[in-house]
Design a protein around this motif. Structure first.
Motif, PDB file in Angstrom:
ATOM      1  N   LYS D 234      68.296  43.763  -6.397  1.00 16.47           N
ATOM      2  CA  LYS D 234      67.335  42.723  -6.805  1.00 16.47           C
ATOM      3  C   LYS D 234      67.433  42.558  -8.305  1.00 16.47           C
ATOM      4  O   LYS D 234      66.842  43.321  -9.061  1.00 16.47           O
ATOM      5  N   THR D 235      68.201  41.553  -8.734  1.00 13.34           N
ATOM      6  CA  THR D 235      68.539  41.478 -10.153  1.00 13.34           C
ATOM      7  C   THR D 235      68.003  40.251 -10.859  1.00 13.34           C
ATOM      8  O   THR D 235      67.771  40.296 -12.050  1.00 13.34           O
ATOM      9  N   GLY D 236      67.806  39.150 -10.150  1.00 13.51           N
ATOM     10  CA  GLY D 236      67.464  37.932 -10.870  1.00 13.51           C
ATOM     11  C   GLY D 236      66.359  37.136 -10.213  1.00 13.51           C
ATOM     12  O   GLY D 236      65.177  37.474 -10.335  1.00 13.51           O
ATOM     13  N   GLU D 237      66.734  36.091  -9.506  1.00 15.29           N
ATOM     14  CA  GLU D 237      65.750  35.179  -8.945  1.00 15.29           C
ATOM     15  C   GLU D 237      64.800  35.894  -7.979  1.00 15.29           C
ATOM     16  O   GLU D 237      63.593  35.632  -7.991  1.00 15.29           O
ATOM     17  N   THR D 238      65.331  36.782  -7.146  1.00 14.77           N
ATOM     18  CA  THR D 238      64.458  37.445  -6.185  1.00 14.77           C
ATOM     19  C   THR D 238      63.550  38.452  -6.873  1.00 14.77           C
ATOM     20  O   THR D 238      62.392  38.638  -6.489  1.00 14.77           O
ATOM     21  N   LEU D 239      64.057  39.091  -7.916  1.00 11.85           N
ATOM     22  CA  LEU D 239      63.209  39.957  -8.749  1.00 11.85           C
ATOM     23  C   LEU D 239      62.009  39.147  -9.245  1.00 11.85           C
ATOM     24  O   LEU D 239      60.847  39.561  -9.121  1.00 11.85           O
ATOM     25  N   LEU D 240      62.304  37.987  -9.796  1.00 11.15           N
ATOM     26  CA  LEU D 240      61.265  37.103 -10.322  1.00 11.15           C
ATOM     27  C   LEU D 240      60.270  36.725  -9.224  1.00 11.15           C
ATOM     28  O   LEU D 240      59.062  36.678  -9.437  1.00 11.15           O
ATOM     29  N   LYS D 241      60.797  36.433  -8.053  1.00 13.11           N
ATOM     30  CA  LYS D 241      59.941  36.073  -6.920  1.00 13.11           C
ATOM     31  C   LYS D 241      58.992  37.208  -6.574  1.00 13.11           C
ATOM     32  O   LYS D 241      57.813  36.992  -6.302  1.00 13.11           O
ATOM     33  N   SER D 242      59.514  38.421  -6.587  1.00 17.21           N
ATOM     34  CA  SER D 242      58.692  39.568  -6.195  1.00 17.21           C
ATOM     35  C   SER D 242      57.687  39.914  -7.281  1.00 17.21           C
ATOM     36  O   SER D 242      56.782  40.714  -7.068  1.00 17.21           O
ATOM     37  N   VAL D 243      57.868  39.316  -8.474  1.00 21.37           N
ATOM     38  CA  VAL D 243      56.930  39.511  -9.578  1.00 21.37           C
ATOM     39  C   VAL D 243      55.890  38.391  -9.578  1.00 21.37           C
ATOM     40  O   VAL D 243      54.710  38.626  -9.831  1.00 21.37           O
ATOM     41  N   LEU D 244      56.337  37.173  -9.291  1.00 21.45           N
ATOM     42  CA  LEU D 244      55.437  36.025  -9.383  1.00 21.45           C
ATOM     43  C   LEU D 244      54.598  35.809  -8.119  1.00 21.45           C
ATOM     44  O   LEU D 244      53.427  35.409  -8.207  1.00 21.45           O
ATOM     45  N   ALA D 245      55.189  36.043  -6.955  1.00 17.42           N
ATOM     46  CA  ALA D 245      54.450  35.765  -5.717  1.00 17.42           C
ATOM     47  C   ALA D 245      53.133  36.551  -5.648  1.00 17.42           C
ATOM     48  O   ALA D 245      52.114  36.002  -5.214  1.00 17.42           O
ATOM     49  N   PRO D 246      53.103  37.826  -6.094  1.00 18.57           N
ATOM     50  CA  PRO D 246      51.815  38.536  -6.063  1.00 18.57           C
ATOM     51  C   PRO D 246      50.737  37.852  -6.914  1.00 18.57           C
ATOM     52  O   PRO D 246      49.557  37.923  -6.581  1.00 18.57           O
ATOM     53  N   MET D 247      51.133  37.207  -8.000  1.00 15.03           N
ATOM     54  CA  MET D 247      50.142  36.500  -8.817  1.00 15.03           C
ATOM     55  C   MET D 247      49.458  35.412  -7.992  1.00 15.03           C
ATOM     56  O   MET D 247      48.232  35.271  -8.019  1.00 15.03           O
ATOM     57  N   PHE D 248      50.264  34.652  -7.256  1.00 20.13           N
ATOM     58  CA  PHE D 248      49.679  33.607  -6.415  1.00 20.13           C
ATOM     59  C   PHE D 248      48.795  34.228  -5.339  1.00 20.13           C
ATOM     60  O   PHE D 248      47.714  33.735  -5.037  1.00 20.13           O
ATOM     61  N   ALA D 249      49.266  35.322  -4.769  1.00 24.08           N
ATOM     62  CA  ALA D 249      48.493  35.993  -3.721  1.00 24.08           C
ATOM     63  C   ALA D 249      47.165  36.508  -4.270  1.00 24.08           C
ATOM     64  O   ALA D 249      46.106  36.283  -3.695  1.00 24.08           O
ATOM     65  N   HIS D 250      47.217  37.171  -5.418  1.00 26.33           N
ATOM     66  CA  HIS D 250      46.012  37.819  -5.950  1.00 26.33           C
ATOM     67  C   HIS D 250      45.018  36.820  -6.523  1.00 26.33           C
ATOM     68  O   HIS D 250      43.848  37.135  -6.672  1.00 26.33           O
ATOM     69  N   ARG D 251      45.478  35.641  -6.840  1.00 30.34           N
ATOM     70  CA  ARG D 251      44.561  34.603  -7.306  1.00 30.34           C
ATOM     71  C   ARG D 251      44.203  33.628  -6.181  1.00 30.34           C
ATOM     72  O   ARG D 251      43.536  32.619  -6.401  1.00 30.34           O
ATOM     73  N   ASN D 252      44.671  33.915  -4.986  1.00 27.92           N
ATOM     74  CA  ASN D 252      44.380  33.078  -3.807  1.00 27.92           C
ATOM     75  C   ASN D 252      44.810  31.633  -4.011  1.00 27.92           C
ATOM     76  O   ASN D 252      44.156  30.703  -3.516  1.00 27.92           O
ATOM     77  N   LEU D 253      45.908  31.452  -4.763  1.00 25.49           N
ATOM     78  CA  LEU D 253      46.475  30.119  -4.938  1.00 25.49           C
ATOM     79  C   LEU D 253      47.452  29.896  -3.797  1.00 25.49           C
ATOM     80  O   LEU D 253      48.295  30.747  -3.517  1.00 25.49           O
ATOM     81  N   GLY D 254      47.325  28.774  -3.096  1.00 19.26           N
ATOM     82  CA  GLY D 254      48.128  28.547  -1.897  1.00 19.26           C
ATOM     83  C   GLY D 254      49.499  27.995  -2.232  1.00 19.26           C
ATOM     84  O   GLY D 254      49.612  26.856  -2.683  1.00 19.26           O
ATOM     85  N   VAL D 255      50.532  28.785  -1.997  1.00 18.41           N
ATOM     86  CA  VAL D 255      51.881  28.286  -2.270  1.00 18.41           C
ATOM     87  C   VAL D 255      52.251  27.265  -1.195  1.00 18.41           C
ATOM     88  O   VAL D 255      52.300  27.589  -0.010  1.00 18.41           O
ATOM     89  N   LEU D 256      52.484  26.026  -1.616  1.00 14.79           N
ATOM     90  CA  LEU D 256      52.861  24.952  -0.691  1.00 14.79           C
ATOM     91  C   LEU D 256      54.360  24.994  -0.432  1.00 14.79           C
ATOM     92  O   LEU D 256      54.798  24.884   0.705  1.00 14.79           O
ATOM     93  N   SER D 257      55.119  25.125  -1.490  1.00 16.38           N
ATOM     94  CA  SER D 257      56.567  25.261  -1.300  1.00 16.38           C
ATOM     95  C   SER D 257      57.162  26.030  -2.458  1.00 16.38           C
ATOM     96  O   SER D 257      56.634  26.028  -3.565  1.00 16.38           O
ATOM     97  N   TRP D 258      58.257  26.700  -2.172  1.00 17.67           N
ATOM     98  CA  TRP D 258      58.981  27.484  -3.180  1.00 17.67           C
ATOM     99  C   TRP D 258      60.463  27.182  -2.995  1.00 17.67           C
ATOM    100  O   TRP D 258      61.048  27.540  -1.977  1.00 17.67           O
ATOM    101  N   VAL D 259      61.018  26.502  -3.987  1.00 20.13           N
ATOM    102  CA  VAL D 259      62.418  26.100  -3.917  1.00 20.13           C
ATOM    103  C   VAL D 259      63.193  26.870  -4.965  1.00 20.13           C
ATOM    104  O   VAL D 259      62.777  26.924  -6.128  1.00 20.13           O
TER     105      VAL D 259
END
Lengths: 402, 402, 402, 402
Positions: D234-259
């Motif tokens: 996990k070196t780049g984009e997926t690393l970033l995803k695993s860092v950013l997605a929890p922010m959306f989860a913990h703030r209860n922001l609904g991810v509509l799409s992730w491209v």
């Protein structure tokens, strides 16, 4: 045109732009690189009689002492742009040019620039004495290298702005000020320009400094049958602005705001950390939207120095615009360019165009070079493509010249 | 020009672009909105005699049954673009136009489009019968509304591509195929074009579908003294490409690769999810770099459907280019636009330009409209600014017309 | 907990954040919207006994006269965020709350805020008189609405910073200053906090203003068995920073520079155009990198007001970092959020958490709320995820409380 | 731990990741570079007894013939990452390692990988014969270099995916297939894993290939007292995803799409141009959002090969999310990283952690390494920070180990 040499005299001859231009020119002469990034190498300018790379010879003025090759090496090491190998291939030529670089001048160049100076500059020169010294340096080069013509290009750091009101409108009045160091408002860039133009050499002001950008010095140029142009090379964010703004204008999309944030870390940026120097730059970057759009949108341009970025400049532009039914939309651009690499070839291009203009008998402002500048003298057309057509049209007028 | 009305016949009259154009036109006629986003409202086109908004009357063909006002409302609710208030202000006019929308046609339009159809379309029409029916609809409108001229604009969804080789080169050969439903390769878009052009109406193909984009139908147009143009409205990413690529060309910066990734979620995007339909679109977007740059860089264009984005399209462009000394640099652009809002005003603009061309006696391809299209018929110039100058130059030729 | 009501007292009750929070709360109570954006609605907090939306009642202080519903409407019209329809559905409740909003105060709030005031504020109040007036307003609400508890939240505009040195360290010394309007350094935000905490109400400082963020007022809070927390709600760019910086830290990637450029156009931004007010904000945004990374990288935060952007804030972050073998790499983020929409739910969340803390017998700083703030009082942990775990761990300690 | 050496056996020993790891390790051993980018060099792992760089010795398998130093040089020349000077400083060590690299294997590795092979591979080996040959290579290295332990790391190109259903669930069944080249479904990556684990060596699968990622081979590992982990660094984009997605989860922001759109040009990318190989990669990148968010948003991941980008990968992520009151907002990230530079230090880190685990007596999956992988075996926690805490907690358990 015979095979006599053409001189390139660089003011700020060891700076990033100059070092890159010199290494690039040597590499072109030794056929080590392709002509990528050079406007004058485009097909439409191939057969108009531009001077070949081989016939250009370089010298210049500089206020810093360190060897030219070291400056180039530092550029290579810090910014990963020029390869160390290329620099060693060009080493003998770099050292030869280094021998031809003379001490410059810092009259009215502001404290940020003065702080960089470490060469021996005659301490109590009047402006006129400085001009004579500089002009003699140039003339010596013309004579010793048997040059057919000399093109002087200012690629030094940006000076603080000079209030237009403080300048006399005619050359006669200006000339009188040159003996009075206390009251002469002309900055170093203008004294260099006077030195060049008074001797009939061509002059290009690649910086936002004053240079020849006032009526009195333009009068001197015309009187001396010399041609000149400026100011402030259009290399990155402003280039993009002059390309994109016409799209909004031609589609009648209303620009609500245009924000540009620039970050970089070279010596130019460091000098711009001084608010006085920064002001000249920001003013030159911000003013083209109004003329292109026909109205003045909210517009902000900021420049920040970040040492870690070196010569790499990132510009973020955020354009908020209004479409049909008043719907707001957005375009954002991120430009990641290397300042010296973008600027250096334009210096070489303009030397060639200016030299051809000289042979064609041109005198005064070379408005056909407008596409190269953020603030083109005497031209209100800021749309890049229309400016470029001015160059194409000038080029086509090839004919029998002296 | 007297005060007689000019007709606008929209094919795909309830789609996003058509609904937006109709609401916008009504709002213009009622002076509820400014002329933002309208090219024909620019100063340089103000005095050339374009038909005023008040004299335009709208009707069209459509394959979906739901009321026009509902479609507009849905656009408002889903995409936060048109305000619900504006739609209620335009409601009576929307309902009146709805009464004039006739059932369209789906011959060879592909399964993705056929799946959308819910109006009563005569089940076993031959192509010729379909053309006659469509043409009668148009003629009825001309007569009942006492129109001086009709401009037909195709703003329907993108059809699968048609192999050029399968099409006969002359109108005579094409005409013969119209009675043979099995072997007639012409798609719906072309049959609409034949219906319009054969009757002398102007035709604009805003889509990448075939339409009048083949020699045989162009021949029919010229034979009928009709004029037409297309194809594929240049509204967003490709517009930007045609603006930016000339900058790289004119600065001799070598484009190494140009990647464009488009995401959006309207019905157009959904239809493009069908690989057959997508292919026509991608082909139309990718091909302009070669002609502008003079060489073909690595180039990728991708389009993805994401329902949550609705009519908002985000295009990310990544341009990797090589500068002086071969140094690689990057420009990235992020375009966040609303597709219908960008396209709709261009439809209205071209109606006005096409109608003026008709009065000026123009016949055949209207190449001066090249700046509006991704794939302008018969024009190899793809630089936006140069295309726009073609329009400006055509406009200036104002004179006494019939 | 019985069914008695809990009060929410908003300081700056008609501002963007407050208006949005109020409309949102009404909409939640009427079940018109989902619980999107609300932290307290996450599964892990569902069964810990938070007060239901239905039991919250709102009132507050404000210095502007215009009706609350008009402020909400303006937010809807200018920023396309709240639908006009939702506001009319909430109109009766909005008007009822409006009746409960009392005139606030502007002592030491700075000229940018003072310029906004148009309500009748007693002209020559001493700080103590102001506190008594404000506290009476709160107490009247508690009594008339029969509230079990009151949570006071400061969502007013940012005041100019107050030099920590000018503040006495104990409550006794501070208390003595309240009768001396000339020499009392406490800004309005702190007087509001004193009014609330001295009466035993909970206090949340959502702004970067001083509020209860000094030892003396914390002492008052503990003495009054009240709990409080702040400061500066972490909603956008700084939230992102506190999420991304740990990634660089945990992968041992060396951050060379971190540049953040924020542009937006709401009243908060306008107040920040005053350099004094801006300074408090920028300081609060810039300081978290050092503690997370363990060293201080080059760091710049800039904020610009652009009226056309309204409540929409775009933040561009450029992170230049060094990887293995010293190779420099880049991450850029573009955050396009609506400030009020991001902040408002956090206000409602913290009211619920603070009220539960009150029932659980908490006194003093509520450090478990650190994840909501840019500058959490008494917490040196700035990594968002670790801060969030503090909240999760506090929540799990559910048990029999008084 | 005495001063005996620890072996690092790289599968794909001349690829970009391996070459970079080797040059980096030599540079670390010669103290030519700082420990930037190395997780194992963080303060929290300083005193837990990790093997020092000086005690690591490298060898491996490879299917390409060209000298290791040439591969490193090419990486330097093409991507401007490693300096040519550093490579010459490491030349003797590179050549020594080159002598220890043995011919690998391509059974079931797919045609894209097979096309790269130019070393002499025994033509008609059965899987069992191949395993025995590979294992003997490893054992010879252990013996000749007197190694205390060997850690085998797969950094070869991505193979086409293997259908899980086609694999027998137990080692006994799997073992029986090894003599049947026609029907053995195991790809090269798994045969390498069997070779390593069956001999008790540690095994790390840095690729998305199958490797030891099936129950039967895990059973073999446990039976041999060996430990292993994977898969897909996990070196780049997926690393970033695993860092950013929890922010959306913990703030209860609904991810509509992730491209996510990835462009790069190294050999890994080229192999991924083969749709079969690409599929394993995309699957591994796309699956972490659901577990983190608790629902599955619209999600698209695309990867494109652009030769001009070399080892530099740009990933554009566009996250469309819904906040309070359902307001849609956007976060975009642009990651410009150098793949080999990001991956190589993690290889070295995991060698150290795996070796310590071996000394601590660990057997089977090393789940504490989850933060290093896109698809961590047996771990459903994909939030980067929580995964990193697993590593920190494991590290703290320092004590007397055998």
């Amino acid at each position: 045109m015979e095979n006599s040499k053409i001189g390139v005299w660089l003011i700020g001859a060891k700076g990033g732009v100059a070092s890159t231009a010199i290494v690039g020119l040597i590499a072109l002469q030794k056929r080590l690189i392709a002509e990528c990034g050079l406007v004058s190498a485009l097909p439409q300018f191939r057969d108009i009689g531009l001077v070949p790379w081989e016939q250009l010879a370089v010298a210049g003025h500089e206020i810093r002492r360190s060897p030219l090759a070291d400056e180039a090496q530092k550029l290579a090491a810090d910014n990963r742009i020029i390869s160390a190998e290329l620099i060693s291939q060009c080493r003998p030529e770099l050292d030869a040019i280094d021998q031809r670089i003379r001490p410059g001048m810092i009259l009215n160049a502001g404290p940020a620039i003065a702080a960089l100076a470490d060469v021996d500059i005659p301490p109590s020169e009047t402006p006129r004495q400085a001009i004579e010294r500089l002009r003699k340096d140039m003339a010596d080069f013309v004579q010793s290298a048997r040059l057919a013509h000399l093109v002087v290009v200012n690629v030094a750091s940006t000076e603080p702005g000079v209030a237009a009101k403080s300048l006399p409108p005619t050359w006669a009045e200006t000339d009188r000020l040159l003996d009075d160091p206390q009251n002469c408002p002309l900055p170093a860039s203008s004294l260099y320009a006077i030195a060049a133009l008074g001797a009939g050499y061509s002059h290009i002001n690649f910086t936002p400094s004053l240079g020849a950008g006032c009526p009195a010095i333009d009068e001197l140029a015309r009187h001396s049958n010399a041609s000149h142009y400026g100011c402030d090379g259009k290399t990155g964010e402003t280039l993009l602005k002059s390309v994109l703004a016409p799209m909004f204008a031609h589609r009648n999309l209303g620009v609500l705001s245009w924000v540009g944030h620039n970050i970089f870390g070279n010596m130019d940026a460091k000098v711009l950390s001084d608010p006085a120097n920064k002001q000249s730059k920001v003013a030159s970057k911000g003013h083209i939207l109004g003329p292109i759009l026909g109205y003045q949108p909210n517009s902000l341009v900021s420049i920040e120095y970040l040492s870690d970025l070196g010569d790499w400049k990132t510009a973020w532009d955020h354009i908020h615009f209004s479409g049909f039914l008043g719907v707001p939309m957005t375009l954002q651009c991120i430009w990641q360019g290397c300042d010296s690499i973008l600027a250096a070839p334009l210096v070489l291009d303009m030397v060639r165009f200016a030299e051809l203009a000289h042979r064609r008998g041109h005198v005064g402002q070379m408005t056909f070079l407008a596409s190269f500048f953020k603030s083109p003298y005497g031209v209100s057309e800021h749309r890049f493509d229309r400016q470029f057509q001015m160059l194409e049209q000038w080029a086509e007028k090839k004919g029998p010249f002296p």
